[in-house]
Scaffold this active site. Structure first.
Site, PDB file in Angstrom:
ATOM      1  N   ASP A  54       0.870  -1.182   0.000  1.00  0.00           N
ATOM      2  CA  ASP A  54       0.000   0.000   0.000  1.00  0.00           C
ATOM      3  C   ASP A  54       0.904   1.230   0.000  1.00  0.00           C
ATOM      4  O   ASP A  54       1.650   1.468   0.962  1.00  0.00           O
ATOM      5  CB  ASP A  54      -0.871  -0.049   1.267  1.00  0.00           C
ATOM      6  N   ALA A 112      -0.058  10.314 -12.705  1.00  0.00           N
ATOM      7  CA  ALA A 112      -1.303  10.086 -13.451  1.00  0.00           C
ATOM      8  C   ALA A 112      -2.374  10.955 -12.818  1.00  0.00           C
ATOM      9  O   ALA A 112      -2.924  10.629 -11.776  1.00  0.00           O
ATOM     10  CB  ALA A 112      -1.701   8.612 -13.379  1.00  0.00           C
ATOM     11  N   TYR A 143     -12.029  12.356  -5.078  1.00  0.00           N
ATOM     12  CA  TYR A 143     -11.122  12.011  -6.189  1.00  0.00           C
ATOM     13  C   TYR A 143     -10.536  13.278  -6.809  1.00  0.00           C
ATOM     14  O   TYR A 143      -9.324  13.408  -6.961  1.00  0.00           O
ATOM     15  CB  TYR A 143     -11.916  11.217  -7.217  1.00  0.00           C
TER      16      TYR A 143
HETATM   17  P1  NAD Z   1      -7.442   0.814 -11.737  1.00  0.00           P
HETATM   18  O1  NAD Z   1      -8.349   0.834 -10.558  1.00  0.00           O
HETATM   19  O2  NAD Z   1      -7.611  -0.283 -12.729  1.00  0.00           O
HETATM   20  O3  NAD Z   1      -5.912   0.837 -11.288  1.00  0.00           O
HETATM   21  C1  NAD Z   1      -5.484   1.491 -10.124  1.00  0.00           C
HETATM   22  C2  NAD Z   1      -4.493   0.582  -9.428  1.00  0.00           C
HETATM   23  O4  NAD Z   1      -4.003   1.260  -8.252  1.00  0.00           O
HETATM   24  C3  NAD Z   1      -5.114  -0.726  -8.956  1.00  0.00           C
HETATM   25  O5  NAD Z   1      -4.315  -1.806  -9.382  1.00  0.00           O
HETATM   26  C4  NAD Z   1      -5.130  -0.599  -7.439  1.00  0.00           C
HETATM   27  O6  NAD Z   1      -5.046  -1.846  -6.778  1.00  0.00           O
HETATM   28  C5  NAD Z   1      -3.944   0.303  -7.197  1.00  0.00           C
HETATM   29  N1  NAD Z   1      -4.000   1.044  -5.922  1.00  0.00           N
HETATM   30  C6  NAD Z   1      -4.986   1.865  -5.472  1.00  0.00           C
HETATM   31  N2  NAD Z   1      -4.680   2.355  -4.255  1.00  0.00           N
HETATM   32  C7  NAD Z   1      -3.445   1.851  -3.946  1.00  0.00           C
HETATM   33  C8  NAD Z   1      -2.572   2.001  -2.831  1.00  0.00           C
HETATM   34  N3  NAD Z   1      -2.896   2.761  -1.766  1.00  0.00           N
HETATM   35  N4  NAD Z   1      -1.386   1.371  -2.843  1.00  0.00           N
HETATM   36  C9  NAD Z   1      -1.024   0.606  -3.913  1.00  0.00           C
HETATM   37  N5  NAD Z   1      -1.820   0.390  -4.982  1.00  0.00           N
HETATM   38  C10 NAD Z   1      -3.012   1.024  -4.999  1.00  0.00           C
HETATM   39  O7  NAD Z   1      -7.603   2.234 -12.470  1.00  0.00           O
HETATM   40  P2  NAD Z   1      -7.011   2.768 -13.843  1.00  0.00           P
HETATM   41  O8  NAD Z   1      -8.134   3.099 -14.721  1.00  0.00           O
HETATM   42  O9  NAD Z   1      -5.948   1.847 -14.320  1.00  0.00           O
HETATM   43  O10 NAD Z   1      -6.366   4.138 -13.376  1.00  0.00           O
HETATM   44  C11 NAD Z   1      -4.980   4.250 -13.134  1.00  0.00           C
HETATM   45  C12 NAD Z   1      -4.631   5.707 -12.855  1.00  0.00           C
HETATM   46  O11 NAD Z   1      -5.016   6.524 -13.956  1.00  0.00           O
HETATM   47  C13 NAD Z   1      -5.339   6.285 -11.630  1.00  0.00           C
HETATM   48  O12 NAD Z   1      -4.445   7.107 -10.926  1.00  0.00           O
HETATM   49  C14 NAD Z   1      -6.463   7.100 -12.226  1.00  0.00           C
HETATM   50  O13 NAD Z   1      -6.819   8.173 -11.398  1.00  0.00           O
HETATM   51  C15 NAD Z   1      -5.858   7.567 -13.536  1.00  0.00           C
HETATM   52  N6  NAD Z   1      -6.889   7.850 -14.542  1.00  0.00           N
HETATM   53  C16 NAD Z   1      -7.525   6.852 -15.206  1.00  0.00           C
HETATM   54  C17 NAD Z   1      -8.510   7.151 -16.147  1.00  0.00           C
HETATM   55  C18 NAD Z   1      -9.218   6.101 -16.959  1.00  0.00           C
HETATM   56  O14 NAD Z   1     -10.028   6.440 -17.839  1.00  0.00           O
HETATM   57  N7  NAD Z   1      -8.946   4.826 -16.777  1.00  0.00           N
HETATM   58  C19 NAD Z   1      -8.863   8.485 -16.368  1.00  0.00           C
HETATM   59  C20 NAD Z   1      -8.220   9.480 -15.637  1.00  0.00           C
HETATM   60  C21 NAD Z   1      -7.212   9.154 -14.732  1.00  0.00           C
END
Ligand code: NAD
Ligand code: UDP
Length: 322
Positions: A54, A112, A143
């Site tokens: 974490d 990100a 968020y």
């Molecule tokens: P996701 O939920 O699939 O991936 C996020 C990952 O972070 C997960 O594997 C989760 O287990 C891990 N995680 C969360 N809290 C944690 C912690 N405290 N310690 C360690 N690991 C932790 O989401 P995603 O869509 O892959 O998004 C990834 C990043 O991109 C995020 O930061 C999100 O805000 C950003 N983002 C994504 C999108 C999108 O459209 N997918 C859009 C804008 C921003």
């Protein structure tokens, strides 16, 4: 390359892309919303290590570190609304720890961030110099404000510690490895269409989004990560602007009703549409101005929505659970 959140949707594609380019990748993930199966395609690659941790607790990794890419955070509205404190903590404490790791190891740092920093925007398209329209005390504030704080902290590390930082503002991205139950609109509609269930449009469906296919997004992020801040066009300006946020997304905008109709057509589904209440503070429009990325990274998306959706539908069809 250290990638926090590397077992998630986007993080796993980044791990795969960097491994394919010959980098050693260390994925640090608590698996709170990520899945080990996202790592299956490359878990046996000798350049890959997975560390369950974490990142709101201090991060320690072995070996030299060239870059820290901070992707850990619940990301779908369903996830961050059910995990509000964890979302605020990973955006604040987690970003602080990831920046601290980069600083201690002399590594480049990439955050990100998200289009959600613009909130429910009053201008369209959204350019990076728009300050946004965010309700800090609404449910989505956990968020939006976490990411706004993370951006401020990243630039403070750049200005105060001279850390070499990058910020990417990611707009709605879709593709293989999205969780079928993550609650986002594309995954919901595809799963509903494939199962012959009603497609759930929240509100009237007139709100807009602009969807980017995952390989286009990864290409933009990689270009930003490796951009050294020097350009023949205007060296001094480019050197500083590379640390400013970059919108990465697809500017093709459509309404949620149009997205539902397109997915019904592409899946040849007999599903119908039902309307559910619009969530609080749901943004009415979202469309990136990508001039900065076009100019400085020579980047723009190249996968059409129809092609990207067809590939994503194939992925969901291949899952036993859908
Ligand atoms: P996701 O939920 O699939 O991936 C996020 C990952 O972070 C997960 O594997 C989760 O287990 C891990 N995680 C969360 N809290 C944690 C912690 N405290 N310690 C360690 N690991 C932790 O989401 P995603 O869509 O892959 O998004 C990834 C990043 O991109 C995020 O930061 C999100 O805000 C950003 N983002 C994504 C999108 C999108 O459209 N997918 C859009 C804008 C921003
Ligand atoms: N939405 C919808 N039906 C769904 C899921 C989402 O109409 O089953 C809408 C949601 O209200 C929003 C848009 O689709 O207007 C995009 O939602 P998503 O959760 O994918 O991400 P957001 O862009 O809101 O962060």
């Amino acid at each position: 390359m250290v990638i926090t959140g590397g077992a998630g949707f986007l993080g796993s594609h980044l791990c795969e892309r960097l491994l394919a380019a010959g980098h050693h990748v260390c994925c640090v993930d608590s698996l709170i919303t990520g899945r080990l199966e996202n790592l299956a395609a490359f878990e046996n690659n000798t350049g890959f290590t997975f560390f369950r941790h974490d990142v709101t607790k201090p991060i320690e990794v072995e070996g030299a570190v060239d870059a820290v890419m901070h992707f850990a955070s619940p990301a779908s509205p369903v996830d961050y609304l059910r995990l509000p404190i964890q979302t605020l903590k990973v955006g604040s404490l987690g970003t602080h720890n990831a920046l601290g790791l980069a600083k201690a190891r002399g590594a480049r740092f990439l955050l990100a961030s998200t289009s959600e920093v613009y909130g429910d925007p009053e201008v369209s398209p959204q350019a990076e110099d728009y300050w946004g329209h965010v309700n800090p005390v609404g449910p989505r504030g956990v968020y939006d404000e976490a990411k706004r704080f993370a951006e401020a902290l990243t630039l403070a590390y750049h200005r105060y510690h001279r850390l070499d930082t990058r910020i990417v503002r990611i707009f709605n991205t879709y593709g293989p490895r999205m969780r079928p139950d993550d609650g986002r609109v594309i995954s919901n509609f595809i799963v509903q269409a494939l199962q012959g269930k009603d497609l759930t449009i929240y509100g009237a469906g007139t709100q807009t989004r602009s969807f980017c296919y995952v390989s286009d997004l990864v290409e933009g992020i990689i270009r930003l990560l490796f951009h050294n801040g020097v350009s023949e066009e205007s060296p001094p300006a480019t050197a500083e602007i590379v640390h400013q946020p970059f919108n990465i997304g697809n500017p093709t905008e459509l309404t949620i009703s149009e997205a539902a109709a397109l997915i019904i057509r592409l899946t040849q589904s007999s599903s119908r549409i039902v309307h559910h209440p619009l969530p609080v503070d749901d943004p009415k429009c979202r469309r990136p101005d990508i001039s900065r990325a076009r100019r400085l990274l020579s980047w723009e998306p190249c996968v059409s929505l129809e092609d990207g959706l067809a590939r994503t539908i194939d992925y969901f069809r291949s899952l036993k659970t859908v």
